[in-house]
Design a protein around this motif. Structure first.
Motif, PDB file in Angstrom:
ATOM      1  N   UNK A  46      15.498  24.819  73.901  1.00 45.06           N
ATOM      2  CA  UNK A  46      14.173  24.437  74.818  1.00 45.06           C
ATOM      3  C   UNK A  46      14.405  22.844  74.760  1.00 45.06           C
ATOM      4  N   UNK A  47      14.935  22.069  75.138  1.00 44.88           N
ATOM      5  CA  UNK A  47      15.271  20.809  75.065  1.00 44.88           C
ATOM      6  C   UNK A  47      15.993  20.307  76.542  1.00 44.88           C
ATOM      7  N   UNK A  48      15.652  18.951  76.774  1.00 42.52           N
ATOM      8  CA  UNK A  48      16.547  18.347  77.892  1.00 42.52           C
ATOM      9  C   UNK A  48      18.080  18.273  77.309  1.00 42.52           C
ATOM     10  N   UNK A  49      18.720  18.660  78.236  1.00 38.01           N
ATOM     11  CA  UNK A  49      20.477  18.578  77.884  1.00 38.01           C
ATOM     12  C   UNK A  49      20.638  17.173  76.904  1.00 38.01           C
ATOM     13  N   UNK A  50      21.295  17.420  75.919  1.00 40.62           N
ATOM     14  CA  UNK A  50      21.811  16.339  75.144  1.00 40.62           C
ATOM     15  C   UNK A  50      20.860  15.749  74.030  1.00 40.62           C
ATOM     16  N   UNK A  51      19.570  15.936  74.339  1.00 42.93           N
ATOM     17  CA  UNK A  51      18.535  15.467  73.568  1.00 42.93           C
ATOM     18  C   UNK A  51      18.093  16.491  72.322  1.00 42.93           C
ATOM     19  N   UNK A  52      17.399  15.878  71.429  1.00 40.03           N
ATOM     20  CA  UNK A  52      17.220  16.812  70.263  1.00 40.03           C
ATOM     21  C   UNK A  52      16.471  18.003  70.543  1.00 40.03           C
ATOM     22  N   UNK A  53      16.849  19.158  69.785  1.00 41.75           N
ATOM     23  CA  UNK A  53      16.076  20.406  69.997  1.00 41.75           C
ATOM     24  C   UNK A  53      14.903  20.380  69.911  1.00 41.75           C
ATOM     25  N   UNK A  54      14.099  21.396  70.277  1.00 46.28           N
ATOM     26  CA  UNK A  54      12.775  21.492  70.035  1.00 46.28           C
ATOM     27  C   UNK A  54      12.398  22.538  68.878  1.00 46.28           C
ATOM     28  N   UNK A  55      11.740  22.097  67.898  1.00 49.53           N
ATOM     29  CA  UNK A  55      11.231  22.835  66.764  1.00 49.53           C
ATOM     30  C   UNK A  55       9.743  23.190  66.659  1.00 49.53           C
ATOM     31  N   UNK A  56       8.981  22.596  67.622  1.00 46.01           N
ATOM     32  CA  UNK A  56       7.390  23.152  67.835  1.00 46.01           C
ATOM     33  C   UNK A  56       7.321  23.026  69.235  1.00 46.01           C
ATOM     34  N   UNK A  92       9.479  26.029  63.679  1.00 47.36           N
ATOM     35  CA  UNK A  92      10.575  26.962  63.288  1.00 47.36           C
ATOM     36  C   UNK A  92      10.875  26.856  62.000  1.00 47.36           C
ATOM     37  N   UNK A  93      11.608  27.948  61.370  1.00 43.20           N
ATOM     38  CA  UNK A  93      11.945  28.111  59.986  1.00 43.20           C
ATOM     39  C   UNK A  93      13.056  27.223  59.575  1.00 43.20           C
ATOM     40  N   UNK A  94      14.124  27.368  60.530  1.00 40.42           N
ATOM     41  CA  UNK A  94      15.526  26.423  59.983  1.00 40.42           C
ATOM     42  C   UNK A  94      15.400  25.190  60.358  1.00 40.42           C
ATOM     43  N   UNK A  95      15.080  25.211  61.838  1.00 44.90           N
ATOM     44  CA  UNK A  95      15.001  23.787  62.530  1.00 44.90           C
ATOM     45  C   UNK A  95      16.436  23.372  63.074  1.00 44.90           C
ATOM     46  N   UNK A 130      15.409  17.263  63.909  1.00 45.28           N
ATOM     47  CA  UNK A 130      15.126  17.171  65.317  1.00 45.28           C
ATOM     48  C   UNK A 130      13.689  16.382  65.328  1.00 45.28           C
ATOM     49  N   UNK A 131      12.775  16.855  64.446  1.00 50.24           N
ATOM     50  CA  UNK A 131      11.495  16.316  64.571  1.00 50.24           C
ATOM     51  C   UNK A 131      11.388  14.780  64.076  1.00 50.24           C
ATOM     52  N   UNK A 132      12.513  14.437  63.335  1.00 48.38           N
ATOM     53  CA  UNK A 132      12.843  12.981  63.145  1.00 48.38           C
ATOM     54  C   UNK A 132      13.258  12.194  64.210  1.00 48.38           C
ATOM     55  N   UNK A 133      14.448  12.895  64.770  1.00 54.53           N
ATOM     56  CA  UNK A 133      14.961  12.250  65.796  1.00 54.53           C
ATOM     57  C   UNK A 133      13.901  11.912  67.203  1.00 54.53           C
ATOM     58  N   UNK A 134      13.085  12.863  67.253  1.00 55.90           N
ATOM     59  CA  UNK A 134      12.105  12.654  68.395  1.00 55.90           C
ATOM     60  C   UNK A 134      11.062  11.747  67.788  1.00 55.90           C
ATOM     61  N   UNK A 135      10.666  11.622  66.775  1.00 53.54           N
ATOM     62  CA  UNK A 135       9.795  10.734  66.146  1.00 53.54           C
ATOM     63  C   UNK A 135      10.258   9.242  66.498  1.00 53.54           C
ATOM     64  N   UNK A 136      11.389   8.974  66.184  1.00 52.82           N
ATOM     65  CA  UNK A 136      12.320   7.563  66.250  1.00 52.82           C
ATOM     66  C   UNK A 136      12.044   7.267  67.658  1.00 52.82           C
ATOM     67  N   UNK A 137      12.058   8.084  68.600  1.00 57.07           N
ATOM     68  CA  UNK A 137      11.891   7.691  70.169  1.00 57.07           C
ATOM     69  C   UNK A 137      10.349   7.597  70.213  1.00 57.07           C
ATOM     70  N   UNK A 150      21.854  16.631  70.894  1.00 57.40           N
ATOM     71  CA  UNK A 150      20.889  16.274  69.957  1.00 57.40           C
ATOM     72  C   UNK A 150      20.793  14.896  69.878  1.00 57.40           C
ATOM     73  N   UNK A 151      21.083  14.121  70.818  1.00 60.34           N
ATOM     74  CA  UNK A 151      20.938  12.612  70.619  1.00 60.34           C
ATOM     75  C   UNK A 151      19.405  12.057  71.205  1.00 60.34           C
ATOM     76  N   UNK A 152      18.746  11.041  70.297  1.00 54.33           N
ATOM     77  CA  UNK A 152      17.505  10.629  70.618  1.00 54.33           C
ATOM     78  C   UNK A 152      18.246   9.373  71.554  1.00 54.33           C
ATOM     79  N   UNK A 153      17.075   8.426  72.225  1.00 57.02           N
ATOM     80  CA  UNK A 153      17.200   7.292  72.856  1.00 57.02           C
ATOM     81  C   UNK A 153      17.770   6.239  71.774  1.00 57.02           C
ATOM     82  N   UNK A 154      16.998   6.406  70.421  1.00 59.50           N
ATOM     83  CA  UNK A 154      17.822   5.513  69.456  1.00 59.50           C
ATOM     84  C   UNK A 154      18.983   5.517  69.039  1.00 59.50           C
TER      85      UNK A 154
END
Length: 296
Positions: free
Chosen positions: A138-148, A169-172, A259-266, A222-226
């Motif tokens: 559940x993420x925009x295509x190419x972007x980091x997956x959602x874990x919350x 999520x458990x595994x992330x 994925x949480x870290x990649x999203x946080x970077x953005x 899985x790519x962030x903007x950064x």
């Protein structure tokens, strides 16, 4: 009725699905963006909402092995060996597709990717709907997956029916994908190590055609903007770091928080994430495919 639903509102979420609305839900790996497998119009909405290429197959999620004959054919005995060992859990198996399954589900291929999630909310939702649910991450295509659920809302609020909030999520990280069409082989690294699967079933090398049958392998993911820059050692990294830039240097990344870290970077507007390459094979696989300019 809000965009975010509680775990005790599964019946309502199933109603959204029956009406053709998309519903995001937690699995043990990442959040999935779901539609009923036998509703091709709803399945098409997944591709539209995500901006997902139409030739990228979706994964069918089942709540019981009784559902497998509805979506797959010529099921080999190896499937039941893997199911006994890893279902429910983070393993996806590619099989020959049943003719009743809409072609949009498999990106026009004659195969179907199937898994049985171990998260109780996911299985309860599938059971409440009464048919398998197709669901990519559940993420925009190419972007980091959602874990919350909040990650899902950041990408899709107002664009889909609802998300069921089941916490982090458990595994992330996404499921491991194995093909049983032809010689058994590994198509995608994931939450279950290859060595663990090979204790049950030896795996050969995947052909290019086989890899194209796997969700999540054909395009950059899985790519962030950064930008992500990976280095083999500290010395190489320090040479590169000379000069000013808004960089996040060596954040503590694990499979569970990737994925949480990649999203946080953005969110914090870093231009670049600078890392020493991790030793974990799956983590390195995801970082390589997330890297915008991977030259090292």
């Amino acid at each position: 009725m809000g965009f975010k639903l509680n775990p005790d509102q599964i019946a309502l979420a199933a109603e959204y699905l029956r009406k053709g609305e998309l519903v995001a839900f937690p699995t043990e790996t990442v959040y999935g963006l779901g539609a009923p497998i036998f509703n091709p119009e709803a399945c098409a909405k997944i591709y539209l909402a995500k901006g997902r290429p139409s030739d990228n197959p979706l994964i069918a999620h089942i709540s019981s092995l009784d559902q497998i004959d509805q979506i797959a054919r010529e099921i080999p005995p190896e499937f039941f060996l893997l199911a006994k060992a890893f279902f429910p859990g983070p393993l996806t198996v590619v099989l020959k597709k049943h003719p009743a399954v809409p072609s949009i589900v498999s990106g026009g291929l004659d195969t179907i990717a199937v898994r049985m999630p171990s998260h109780p909310i996911a299985r309860q939702l599938i059971s409440a709907l009464g048919q398998p649910i197709v669901a990519p991450s559940a993420n925009l295509s190419g972007k980091p997956s959602s874990t919350t659920a909040d990650h899902v809302m950041a990408d899709f609020e107002g664009k889909i029916g609802a998300v069921i909030d089941g916490g982090a999520t458990e595994y992330g990280i996404e499921s491991t994908v194995v093909s049983l069409v032809g010689k058994p082989c590994l198509l995608r690294l994931g939450a279950i190590p290859k060595a663990q699967i090979e204790q049950i079933l030896p795996l050969g090398e995947a052909t290019l055609e086989g890899k194209l049958a796997s969700p999540g392998t054909r395009y950059r993911h899985y790519a962030p903007e950064a930008r992500i820059k990976l280095f083999s050692n500290q010395q190489e990294m320090e040479v590169y770091l000379k000069g000013s830039k808004c960089r996040w240097i060596n954040p503590q990344i694990t499979l569970a928080n990737l994925y949480a870290v990649l999203r946080q970077a953005d969110e914090e507007r870093y231009d670049e994430i600078v890392l020493i390459s991790p030793s974990d094979e799956v983590l390195m696989d995801r970082l390589r495919r997330a890297a915008v300019d991977q030259t090292r």
